[in-house]
Write an enzyme that holds these catalytic residues in place. Structure first.
Site, PDB file in Angstrom:
ATOM      1  N   GLU A 166       9.246  15.530  30.781  1.00  0.00           N
ATOM      2  CA  GLU A 166      10.694  15.625  30.789  1.00  0.00           C
ATOM      3  C   GLU A 166      11.246  15.646  32.210  1.00  0.00           C
ATOM      4  O   GLU A 166      10.531  15.432  33.173  1.00  0.00           O
ATOM      5  CB  GLU A 166      11.183  16.781  29.923  1.00  0.00           C
ATOM      6  N   SER A 173      -7.984  20.014  28.666  1.00  0.00           N
ATOM      7  CA  SER A 173      -9.236  19.313  28.981  1.00  0.00           C
ATOM      8  C   SER A 173     -10.467  20.174  28.736  1.00  0.00           C
ATOM      9  O   SER A 173     -10.417  21.403  28.827  1.00  0.00           O
ATOM     10  CB  SER A 173      -9.251  18.897  30.444  1.00  0.00           C
ATOM     11  N   GLU A 200      -6.014   5.031  34.281  1.00  0.00           N
ATOM     12  CA  GLU A 200      -6.472   4.135  33.214  1.00  0.00           C
ATOM     13  C   GLU A 200      -5.785   4.479  31.896  1.00  0.00           C
ATOM     14  O   GLU A 200      -5.382   3.586  31.140  1.00  0.00           O
ATOM     15  CB  GLU A 200      -7.992   4.221  33.065  1.00  0.00           C
TER      16      GLU A 200
END
Lengths: 379, 399, 399, 379
Positions: free
Chosen positions: C252, C137, C384
């Protein structure tokens, strides 16, 4: 025991799916409704289904059944639920044969299991009274006289009550309404004197009846289970019925969800498929999550019954609560997303909402089960 | 001062007239649908008083208070119309006439119609002699009105109309339909639409009722097969249909008021139902969880009623509501859905009936009304369309 | 038969080894965060047994059972790894090591890394010697990773990295960061991204902790100011960063298991809290409405646990979950949020404290945990984004 | 009386808005928090606000106030709520002066109203006990001795309790906890012997205290209202406090909603403003509806108090329930829609969630009020 479907289970599902889609598609229940068929189901189709072994799916091989488990029954019910197929699966197979298995004498088993498996005979459970599911809220009384028990009372929402060859009547032999102790189950032939059965026409066009018992005579050998300790049969019976009905509901809600998806991909507004609108996408994505959780808990509960786990009551309650809430939610959303057509009788989607409402109220809705679950957990 | 004085005199004369003219049976609270008078040549009256009350009100132009006298109205200024309204309310008078002609077509004609159209159509609307219905939606154009496909081809002094309209409420009992039709060869979406008045008794009109999930309904499908409509029945210009239809979407006052609490107040309260089906314990409803939901809904009714009252006051003060009406419609309709759903839930097994025996007429009504209410969030613009409008036009969010 | 036999022998030898090697204190249920061992040069151990257990497991390659032996793993086939897992569970052994290196970077290197990268980075990960954190990010690229702006400019045999990474959890206690950087001059969105391993002790790296609404947090902002990174630290090709990062999004197994019921089970049940703060009546929680919500949440926990168990079984059977993992993540996280919110609500006034006096440490924890949980639906992909993934990739809805 | 704002009201709102934005912007509460200011508010700013007449807004002109109504007070509180301004509005103006107006003797009014209006003196209500709002759940006892009443008990969530010059203590003079009868209100000076006040640091960084009363002496003339019939003052007092707090909450939730809208219009992801995503549009459109309904019911309730309508208790309950639920919902959505930044302390939006939680629990949350409302409606 894993939760994944085995190849045997997959092929059983496929058999059921094929039969249901060919012989009992959605048009089947619609046609029964519109023609005003007095039975509300086709006995002929039922015998065909029985011919595939599906009526005796859980009945021991020694009594003419397939000797399979609840997981397998769940798969079949799910497929029946997809087309809202009206069958006596719940009344006769789930409630009737399970009550017998849980509490029946060798002679009762001998009398009933084989004709159930062959599709010849039907049973029904006459249990609830008043306006909502209340396991121990039984006011119907059975009083011992010189010639046997005399049963007096009224029963509501007796699934397939107007079709059954005999009713399993839950009556109070001691104690008072609300108490667990003092219940007794009687196996009462449909022709008994004083037994008045009226079919009720419900919103889902399926089959239920009101039953009035007016001094109906039952002999001690008609008792199913133990005198005054009927709850020992009734409790596990209801748990199993809740899970089984949830499995049927799963089929219905999955079908309603999938037709909505199809609708979203094909119906156009403003020049594009409505499924390209993000607000609708997020709503169906949330529905998908709910549907997955519903499937997960129902599968788990079916396995738990097969493995006789001690947490069956908790799982059954959670499964029925979730199935009820999800089915209603999916059906409401499905209608809304079908737009104007969704509220017309010509469109099939409304049939799912109608079924959702009746199925939710049967054996306890989400609200009932949250309270029930809390009691089971001791809070 | 003198204006206030003369308003006061007006109020007194109105009050006096109403007290003389309004039959006592028309001052009782409205019951079900049979208490609504919708007029038209195929409509009737459930009682002589209904007819009397409509005739008297219409004779004074009070069914359409602000319309000019020459069009059947009373020619009142808004303030005076407000006084009339207050006095009607004070006396508890029922509305003499329910009418899409009064609420929708009338305002359209006053704004967009020709002098001839006004003189011809408005007076019978005000008298309740002609009933109009709306023809916007089509099978392929639900929320997307610009997708209208019904064609009106000009041939000499007539339009020849072919196509199919859906959700034409009460078409089977109406005299005329105001509808959106594609007048131009123009295939582009908003242009090429016209606003046309169609006489439903014309040859080639076929009206078929629609059965809903709740059973019978006032909705119809209306088919037009080469229906000939005089060219003077086009309102405004050939390409103006969209603009005219949109001007109606900002619902006006009578419509907004109907979103308030009146229809809830007419029905049996939730707690009465709950008491019947759930019983009481220690003087309270025995089920605390359902009690909580009943209280939530009753509170939401209060909130909704306040919001509607606020909006009506704003309208009375001459402030337009604009797209904010979408929020009122949305929440009022969803509130009605929750109300219907909760009622069915409270009734338990008795809320599951489709037909007797075993269920009272009221119980069967509960079930049908619940099913019918699923359409509340679709008719009059889907909830999704209203959310779009709010997002774009109230909140200014980008496309 | 002989394979089953040899599996059985393997199981017995593993069981025997575990019973000998796992210290008793490492067989008790996990408590709080202090029971997790994350390794790395800056990490420590809360007890000597933690260290012992990690060293023993690592010595057998059991921290990374399926990795090849030469990279520090045990080289086990999936079936054998499953047996090891079962035996660990049977004995109640705690995980010896929590590590993004094991869960994320390792699999990436095995699939995309060069032989030299595998040899260099995998063994220290398996031993817990090096701790890695993730740098995806950025301030302008929250849910939209393609918007990454941090630049890595090739100068000779080094990349010179400049930019800013956000939400780099535990960067302050990690040794390295695997991050997405823009390697090409190419400004188009997905292309031009590279997957680069950055040593956090390099000059020019500045790590600053982020304070959340709940107070202190493991999150950091990490600034790169002309940080020189050897060119051999690029994994895969210069334009492959996006593809590599995406391959990690399908979480995973270890990650999926963590979405189950274990962390709820470690905490005080809702009804115990409710009993403390609300009291009982006739042997039941006195507030029926809150009781209903507690039951709803407990049931939802069961549903979630079943769904996660189902998913784990599918993974164990070698069936990929694909985008379905988004649904698991979404519902597990929102369930945690509802759990935290309900706990605060049950505590009433005692759930409102920020610092003492007047509140117990547990009560203050409730409040902080509730606030912290608001990030659950943002970190690891916002709800979202997951809904978008489900709609598109699970349900196949059109763009 | 119409619900629309008059021009006088608009200009009052403007005055309050300007003052609050200049002197008590969001950075004000943040700075008080981070500096660890022991009072938790600025007395100087309060005196400034009082200088504008706003502390005495409802106090009669004869006692140095403006003599306006609840609708006007509501506008001012709403503006204070927009910046989460920490003021003694609730404790002193809403609770203190209203308690006096409802039940005070001429001498009590004379002593207190003028210094309240001038911003010199502060009051607080010491009422709730235990862990949640319970109007009659008062266990604190006042026993009559030779020298007066001796009050013994503990109070929680006493707004501005650590700042007040006197506490209005609700104590039980007869009956037992839960009963409406037997409550008495005492006006107790802060310096009283045996009165222990501890400021508590709440999540919203606002001001509340715990109070322990250890044989605190109160004279009969310190009674506010009537002995044993304190509920006659307490009931309308609480209703008014609920509505007033709701008005403050309205300001907070509107501000949180509006900053979210701004965020949606300015923050870009995937190359476009996130407000162009339809899924988010529909969510904020729904929030908008909720916000409108919240404003409507609060406005109605304020007017109802001014008009002394009999349905004030119902409206107050509905307003507080709605304000609590909406504020929490808006704040949660606001954080989510702010994305990662929304959960950092650096971003202001989290302050609104914190305030929402505390304000919701004060004078009853949605859950409390649904039950309360049902009782009022007799079901």
């Amino acid at each position: 025991m894993g939760l994944l479907e085995t190849t045997e289970q997959e092929s059983l599902r496929e058999t059921a799916r094929r039969f249901v889609h060919e012989r009992m598609p959605l048009s089947h229940v619609r046609q029964l409704r519109d023609s005003g068929a007095p039975d509300g189901l086709s006995r002929e189709t039922w015998r065909e289904l029985a011919g595939l072994g599906l009526a005796g799916i859980m009945i021991p091989v020694s009594h003419g059944g397939m000797g399979l488990g609840w997981t397998e029954l769940g798969l079949v019910l799910e497929e029946c639920g997809r087309t809202l197929a009206p069958t006596p699966m719940m009344s006769t197979v789930v409630l009737g044969s399970t009550a017998l298995t849980l509490g029946g004498t060798a002679s009762q088993l001998g009398d009933w299991l084989r004709p159930i498996a062959s599709g010849e005979k039907l049973l029904a459970l006459a249990h609830d009274e008043g306006t909502r599911h209340a396991p121990y809220g039984v006011g119907t009384r059975a009083s011992l006289g010189s010639d046997g028990y005399r049963i007096q009372g009224e029963k509501a929402l007796v699934l397939d009550g107007h079709l059954a060859d005999a009713l399993i009547v839950v009556a109070r032999t001691s104690g008072s309404s609300g108490e667990r102790e003092g219940l007794t189950l009687f196996l009462v032939p449909a022709q008994s004197h004083g037994l008045h059965v009226t079919r009720t026409l419900l919103v889902d066009s399926r089959n239920a009846a009101r039953v009035r018992l007016d001094e109906v005579l039952a002999r001690p050998e008609d008792i199913l289970g133990t005198l005054d300790r009927g709850a020992e049969v009734l409790d596990p019976l209801l748990d199993r019925a809740r899970v089984a009905l949830s499995a049927e509901m799963l089929g219905g809600l999955v079908e309603a969800f999938e037709s909505t998806l199809t609708q979203l991909k094909s119906r156009k507004q403003f020049g594009v498929a409505i499924g390209s609108f993000q607000a609708l996408k997020h709503r169906v994505a949330r529905l998908h999550c709910e549907v997955s959780l519903t499937r997960a808990i129902i599968t788990e509960a079916l396995h738990a019954i097969d493995e006789d786990r001690s947490n069956v009551p908790l799982l059954a309650s959670a499964a029925k609560a979730r199935a009820s809430d999800t089915f209603l939610h999916v059906a409401n959303e499905a209608i809304q997303l079908h737009g104007g057509m969704g509220v017309t009788d010509a469109c099939d989607i409304g049939l799912f909402l109608k079924r959702a409402r009746v199925a939710a109220m049967t054996f306890g809705d989400g609200h009932f089960h949250r309270d029930h679950f809390a009691r089971l957990r001791g809070y | 001062m003198s204006s206030a004085d003369s308003d006061e005199r007006f109020r007194e004369s109105v009050r006096c007239w109403l007290e003389e003219s309004c039959p006592p049976s028309m001052r009782t609270p409205m019951g079900g649908e049979e208490d609504e008078v919708w007029g038209g040549s195929r409509g009737g009256f459930a009682s002589p008083d209904q007819r009397l009350w409509l005739e008297r009100m219409a004779s004074r132009g009070f069914t359409a208070p602000t319309w000019p006298v020459e069009y059947g109205g009373a020619g009142l200024a808004p303030a005076r119309a407000g006084i009339l309204e207050e006095e009607l309310r004070r006396l508890g008078c029922r509305p003499p006439l329910h009418s899409l002609g009064l609420w929708m077509l009338g305002p359209v004609l006053l704004r967009f119609g020709s002098e001839e159209q006004k003189r011809r159509h408005l007076p019978p609307i005000a008298r309740g002699a002609v009933r109009w219905c709306q023809g916007y939606s089509e099978p392929e154009a639900g929320s997307d009105l610009a997708g209208v496909k019904t064609r009106a081809v000009l041939e000499g002094d007539h339009y020849v109309v072919s196509g199919q309209k859906l959700w034409t409420s009460h078409a089977a009992v109406s005299d005329g339909m105001f509808c959106l039709v594609r007048t131009g060869a123009d295939s582009s979406r908003h242009e090429g639409l016209g606003f046309l008045l169609v006489d439903l008794s014309s040859p080639g009109v076929d009206v078929r009722p629609i059965r809903l999930i709740s059973g019978e309904s006032p909705f119809c499908e209306t088919f037009f097969d080469d229906v000939r409509v005089p060219v003077e029945n086009l309102v405004g210009q050939p390409g103006q249909g969209w603009k005219i239809a949109m001007s109606l979407l900002e619902f006006e006052r009578a419509w907004i008021s109907r979103l308030g609490d009146a229809d809830f107040a007419r029905e049996e309260p939730l707690e009465v139902l709950a008491r019947r089906y759930l019983g009481e314990e220690c003087g309270r409803l025995s089920d605390a969880v359902l009690r909580d939901r009943i209280a939530q809904l009753d509170m939401d009714r209060l909130c909704n009623a306040s919001a509607v009252r606020h909006a009506v006051e704003a309208l009375e003060a001459g402030r337009g509501l604009g797209p904010e009406s979408s929020a009122l419609k949305l929440q009022a309709m969803e509130l009605r859905q929750r109300w219907r759903e909760l009622k069915v839930e409270l009734a338990g097994f008795q809320g599951l009936g489709w037909e007797g025996p075993g269920f009272s007429a009221e119980e069967l009504r509960l079930t049908r009304d619940w099913l019918r209410s699923r359409a509340n969030s679709i008719e009059g613009g889907t909830s999704e369309i209203h959310l779009n409008i709010i997002a774009k036009r109230v909140l200014g969010l980008p496309d």
